[in-house]
Design a protein around this motif. Sequence first.
Motif, mmCIF file in Angstrom:
data_model
loop_
_atom_site.group_PDB
_atom_site.id
_atom_site.type_symbol
_atom_site.label_atom_id
_atom_site.label_comp_id
_atom_site.label_asym_id
_atom_site.label_seq_id
_atom_site.Cartn_x
_atom_site.Cartn_y
_atom_site.Cartn_z
ATOM 1 N N VAL A 24 0.839 -1.201 0.000
ATOM 2 C CA VAL A 24 0.000 0.000 0.000
ATOM 3 C C VAL A 24 0.872 1.248 0.000
ATOM 4 O O VAL A 24 0.556 2.235 -0.679
ATOM 5 C CB VAL A 24 -0.978 -0.007 1.201
ATOM 6 N N VAL A 27 1.959 1.765 -3.585
ATOM 7 C CA VAL A 27 0.842 2.258 -4.392
ATOM 8 C C VAL A 27 0.534 3.715 -4.042
ATOM 9 O O VAL A 27 0.206 4.522 -4.921
ATOM 10 C CB VAL A 27 -0.408 1.370 -4.195
ATOM 11 N N ALA A 28 0.655 4.077 -2.775
ATOM 12 C CA ALA A 28 0.340 5.435 -2.328
ATOM 13 C C ALA A 28 1.286 6.476 -2.909
ATOM 14 O O ALA A 28 0.993 7.670 -2.867
ATOM 15 C CB ALA A 28 0.352 5.503 -0.807
ATOM 16 N N GLU A 32 -2.883 9.792 -7.586
ATOM 17 C CA GLU A 32 -4.307 9.442 -7.674
ATOM 18 C C GLU A 32 -4.650 8.323 -6.698
ATOM 19 O O GLU A 32 -5.708 8.333 -6.060
ATOM 20 C CB GLU A 32 -4.696 9.020 -9.095
ATOM 21 N N ALA A 33 -3.756 7.371 -6.581
ATOM 22 C CA ALA A 33 -3.983 6.259 -5.653
ATOM 23 C C ALA A 33 -3.929 6.747 -4.217
ATOM 24 O O ALA A 33 -4.722 6.318 -3.374
ATOM 25 C CB ALA A 33 -2.957 5.158 -5.889
ATOM 26 N N ARG A 34 -3.001 7.651 -3.937
ATOM 27 C CA ARG A 34 -2.889 8.188 -2.573
ATOM 28 C C ARG A 34 -4.175 8.887 -2.171
ATOM 29 O O ARG A 34 -4.664 8.715 -1.053
ATOM 30 C CB ARG A 34 -1.710 9.139 -2.470
ATOM 31 N N ALA A 36 -7.168 8.274 -3.206
ATOM 32 C CA ALA A 36 -8.180 7.243 -2.967
ATOM 33 C C ALA A 36 -7.952 6.557 -1.617
ATOM 34 O O ALA A 36 -8.909 6.270 -0.888
ATOM 35 C CB ALA A 36 -8.160 6.214 -4.088
ATOM 36 N N LEU A 37 -6.701 6.313 -1.264
ATOM 37 C CA LEU A 37 -6.394 5.663 0.005
ATOM 38 C C LEU A 37 -6.696 6.574 1.190
ATOM 39 O O LEU A 37 -7.216 6.122 2.219
ATOM 40 C CB LEU A 37 -4.925 5.218 0.027
#
Length: 87
Positions: A24, A27-28, A32-34, A36-37
């Motif tokens: 994670v 990915v962060a 954009e992923a950060r 979302a997280l």
Amino acid sequence: MTIDNAVQLEGRINAHRRLLVELVSVVAAIPEARAALVSMARDSETVSDHEEDPGIEPDAAFAAQQIADDEIRAILKAAMARLETRI
């Protein structure tokens, strides 16, 4: 030497959690992923008091869901902290 099943299970869960935190955090690093997280960490899947009446004593499903929400937040917090150490 025999290892108790509970100890073996705890060791495996800890290994999965460590791996998940690392994945994670990687990915962060994607903006954009950060986002979302971070949003996921703010959200709660636990039913609020006004959404459903759990009765006088909430059943195990409510407790289990709260535990799951807490664990998700803890994993995301640990992953974000790990990411910050790399930036």
